[in-house]
Design a protein around this motif. Sequence first.
Motif, short mmCIF file in Angstrom:
data_model
loop_
_atom_site.label_atom_id
_atom_site.label_comp_id
_atom_site.label_asym_id
_atom_site.label_seq_id
_atom_site.Cartn_x
_atom_site.Cartn_y
_atom_site.Cartn_z
N ARG A 177 38.13 88.69 19.16
CA ARG A 177 36.93 88.44 19.98
C ARG A 177 35.83 89.35 19.50
N ALA A 178 34.73 88.73 19.05
CA ALA A 178 33.59 89.49 18.53
C ALA A 178 32.63 89.84 19.65
N VAL A 179 31.99 90.98 19.49
CA VAL A 179 30.86 91.32 20.37
C VAL A 179 29.72 90.36 20.02
N PRO A 180 29.02 89.82 21.01
CA PRO A 180 27.89 88.92 20.70
C PRO A 180 26.97 89.55 19.65
N GLU A 181 26.72 88.78 18.61
CA GLU A 181 26.05 89.30 17.41
C GLU A 181 24.68 89.89 17.73
N VAL A 182 23.99 89.29 18.70
CA VAL A 182 22.64 89.77 19.03
C VAL A 182 22.66 91.26 19.40
N LEU A 183 23.76 91.73 20.02
CA LEU A 183 23.82 93.14 20.46
C LEU A 183 23.94 94.09 19.27
N LEU A 184 24.39 93.57 18.11
CA LEU A 184 24.51 94.41 16.92
C LEU A 184 23.28 94.28 16.03
N SER A 185 22.33 93.43 16.44
CA SER A 185 21.21 93.09 15.57
C SER A 185 20.17 94.19 15.48
N GLY A 186 20.14 95.07 16.46
CA GLY A 186 19.09 96.10 16.48
C GLY A 186 17.73 95.56 16.88
N HIS A 187 17.69 94.29 17.24
CA HIS A 187 16.42 93.65 17.60
C HIS A 187 16.22 93.78 19.11
N HIS A 188 15.47 94.80 19.51
CA HIS A 188 15.44 95.17 20.94
C HIS A 188 14.86 94.06 21.81
N GLY A 189 13.88 93.34 21.31
CA GLY A 189 13.29 92.24 22.08
C GLY A 189 14.31 91.14 22.34
N ARG A 190 15.03 90.76 21.29
CA ARG A 190 16.04 89.70 21.44
C ARG A 190 17.18 90.17 22.34
N ILE A 191 17.55 91.44 22.21
CA ILE A 191 18.63 91.98 23.05
C ILE A 191 18.23 91.93 24.53
N ALA A 192 17.03 92.35 24.82
CA ALA A 192 16.56 92.35 26.22
C ALA A 192 16.54 90.93 26.77
N ARG A 193 16.08 89.98 25.96
CA ARG A 193 16.01 88.59 26.40
C ARG A 193 17.42 88.03 26.65
N TRP A 194 18.34 88.32 25.72
CA TRP A 194 19.72 87.83 25.85
C TRP A 194 20.37 88.40 27.13
N ARG A 195 20.14 89.70 27.35
CA ARG A 195 20.73 90.32 28.54
C ARG A 195 20.19 89.67 29.80
N ARG A 196 18.91 89.40 29.81
CA ARG A 196 18.31 88.78 30.99
C ARG A 196 18.85 87.37 31.20
N ASP A 197 19.00 86.62 30.13
CA ASP A 197 19.59 85.27 30.25
C ASP A 197 21.00 85.36 30.85
N GLU A 198 21.79 86.29 30.35
CA GLU A 198 23.16 86.45 30.86
C GLU A 198 23.14 86.83 32.34
N ALA A 199 22.20 87.73 32.69
CA ALA A 199 22.08 88.16 34.09
C ALA A 199 21.71 86.97 34.97
N LEU A 200 20.80 86.15 34.50
CA LEU A 200 20.40 84.96 35.26
C LEU A 200 21.55 83.98 35.43
N ARG A 201 22.28 83.75 34.32
CA ARG A 201 23.41 82.82 34.39
C ARG A 201 24.44 83.31 35.41
N ARG A 202 24.76 84.60 35.34
CA ARG A 202 25.75 85.15 36.24
C ARG A 202 25.28 85.08 37.69
N THR A 203 24.03 85.39 37.89
CA THR A 203 23.49 85.37 39.25
C THR A 203 23.51 83.95 39.80
N GLY A 204 23.12 82.97 38.95
CA GLY A 204 23.13 81.58 39.40
C GLY A 204 24.53 81.12 39.77
N ARG A 205 25.52 81.58 38.99
CA ARG A 205 26.90 81.14 39.22
C ARG A 205 27.51 81.87 40.41
N ASN A 206 27.37 83.21 40.45
CA ASN A 206 28.09 84.00 41.45
C ASN A 206 27.31 84.25 42.72
#
Length: 274
Positions: A202-231
């Motif tokens: 199981r790989a860590v999501p590649e975006v987190l290893l990218s060093g691209h802080h803007g993309r990382i912040a956006r990905w984290r927010r998407d995940e937070a939204l998905r989780r919030t919508g579901r749970n």
Amino acid sequence: MRLDVVTIFPEYLEPLNVSLVGKARARGQLDVRVHDLRAWTHDRHHTVDDTPYGGGPGMVMKPGPWGEALDAVLASGTHDLPEARPALVVPTPSGRPFTQGLAVELAGRPWLVFAPARYEGIDRRVIEEYAERLTVYEVSIGDYVLAGGEAAVLVITEAVARLLPGVLGNAESHRDDSFAPGAMADLLEGPVYTKPPEWRSRAVPEVLLSGHHGRIARWRRDEALRRTGRNRPDLVERCDPGALDAHDRAVLEELGWRRLADGRFGRPPDDVEE
Ligand code: JEW
């Protein structure tokens, strides 16, 4: 801060010697005193309960021992100054919900006295009596039924203790905790990862290893939204539309949420074929 707990199960409070609360005590940041309610009984059987007036199942805690116990605990501190007066915290399934906001309020008080009950609770006159002298908080830690208030005391104590100045180390310091008022537009937090980069294929999501802080912040927010919508669809429903940007709205719509007339989001109806 000083904490007193009056209980018929002092050994249930042993976890207060451990971890965050235990360390805060060892450092002198918390003064915790646990008292056995039965010390304030006077009969051979140390009776703390009796049958309910009006009938019905179970037993009710007698007011006498609670009154003597609370009077003794209150007399053991100097609370001449109104701002040093203790607050009495009574866990009960019919109390007000325990939230991060209430934890912050309790953390601002110098002295908390906890009265965890057993059986069907404490004779109402005890709460009425002390409400004339103290601030009384009747608190529920959630919509489920415990056998007594001791576990709730542990929960409340941990949530309050970590807010006291100097109790959390820098490593675990307050970030934008979910539920901290104003945190991240009240979204749940997304998933977290650490080394190694691959574990059991199981790989860590590649975006987190990218060093691209803007993309990382956006990905984290998407995940937070998905989780919030579901749970926690209730959190999405009362989310301030101004706290959601165009990308957030697109993510929610992709998950089936509908934009309502006022800009808020509505839960898609369950089990409706489209
Ligand atoms: C909770 C303390 C003490 C808190 C949360 N009282 C009462 C009561 C009980 C069961 C059903 C109805 C009333 C048992 N009980 C407690 C339950 C706290 C006591 C006795 C408690 N859930 N349960 N959030």
